[in-house]
Design a protein around this motif. Structure first.
Motif, PDB file in Angstrom:
ATOM      1  N   ASP A  34      39.130  33.862  32.522  1.00 57.81           N
ATOM      2  CA  ASP A  34      39.004  33.657  33.974  1.00 57.81           C
ATOM      3  C   ASP A  34      39.254  34.967  34.724  1.00 57.81           C
ATOM      4  O   ASP A  34      39.477  36.023  34.120  1.00 57.81           O
ATOM      5  N   GLU A  35      39.202  34.895  36.050  1.00 53.10           N
ATOM      6  CA  GLU A  35      39.325  36.104  36.874  1.00 53.10           C
ATOM      7  C   GLU A  35      40.692  36.774  36.778  1.00 53.10           C
ATOM      8  O   GLU A  35      40.850  37.924  37.187  1.00 53.10           O
ATOM      9  N   TRP A  36      41.691  36.101  36.244  1.00 50.64           N
ATOM     10  CA  TRP A  36      43.030  36.688  36.068  1.00 50.64           C
ATOM     11  C   TRP A  36      43.255  37.181  34.644  1.00 50.64           C
ATOM     12  O   TRP A  36      44.369  37.547  34.287  1.00 50.64           O
TER      13      TRP A  36
END
Length: 127
Positions: A34-36
């Protein structure tokens, strides 16, 4: 009861190799980043995530903790175990097989340590 479970790992790539293989053996899909930078798996409304610790300290496993994944047959437990060994996992405890637990229940179990040292198992409820 659970919406998600998250484990820590310092090497996300090694975790993805291990969990893509083992969860695939249980009918799951490959994880996505994911984006993290967290590795995310979704199945049957639940989510399983692997992340680097947000405090910047090294990841560590829970002494006495085990994360269990549900299997649909003893053969699926065996496939999970084999996939884990082939993908950076370490066999622990007894070989895969039937365990007798309280209440007269029988479980077909296999245990591994993932590349970060987390204790995981695959479980099929025999009776």
């Amino acid at each position: 009861m659970f919406s998600h479970v998250m484990l820590g790992a310092d090497d996300i790539a090694a975790a993805q190799t291990f969990y893509d293989a083992t969860l695939s053996a249980l009918g799951g899909s490959p994880g996505v980043i994911d984006e993290w930078g967290r590795l995310v798996y979704a199945h049957d409304g639940g989510r399983f995530l692997i992340t680097r610790p947000i405090d910047g300290q090294p990841a560590s496993h829970a002494n006495g903790g085990t994360l269990g994944f549900r299997a649909t047959s003893p053969e699926q437990v065996e496939a999970w175990h084999a996939a884990g060994l082939a993908s950076g996992g370490t066999a622990i405890e007894a070989p895969p097989g039937v365990r007798h637990v309280t209440g007269g229940r029988e479980l077909y179990l296999a245990y591994l340590r993932d590349p970060a040292g987390n204790k995981v198992c695959a479980t099929y409820r025999v009776a």
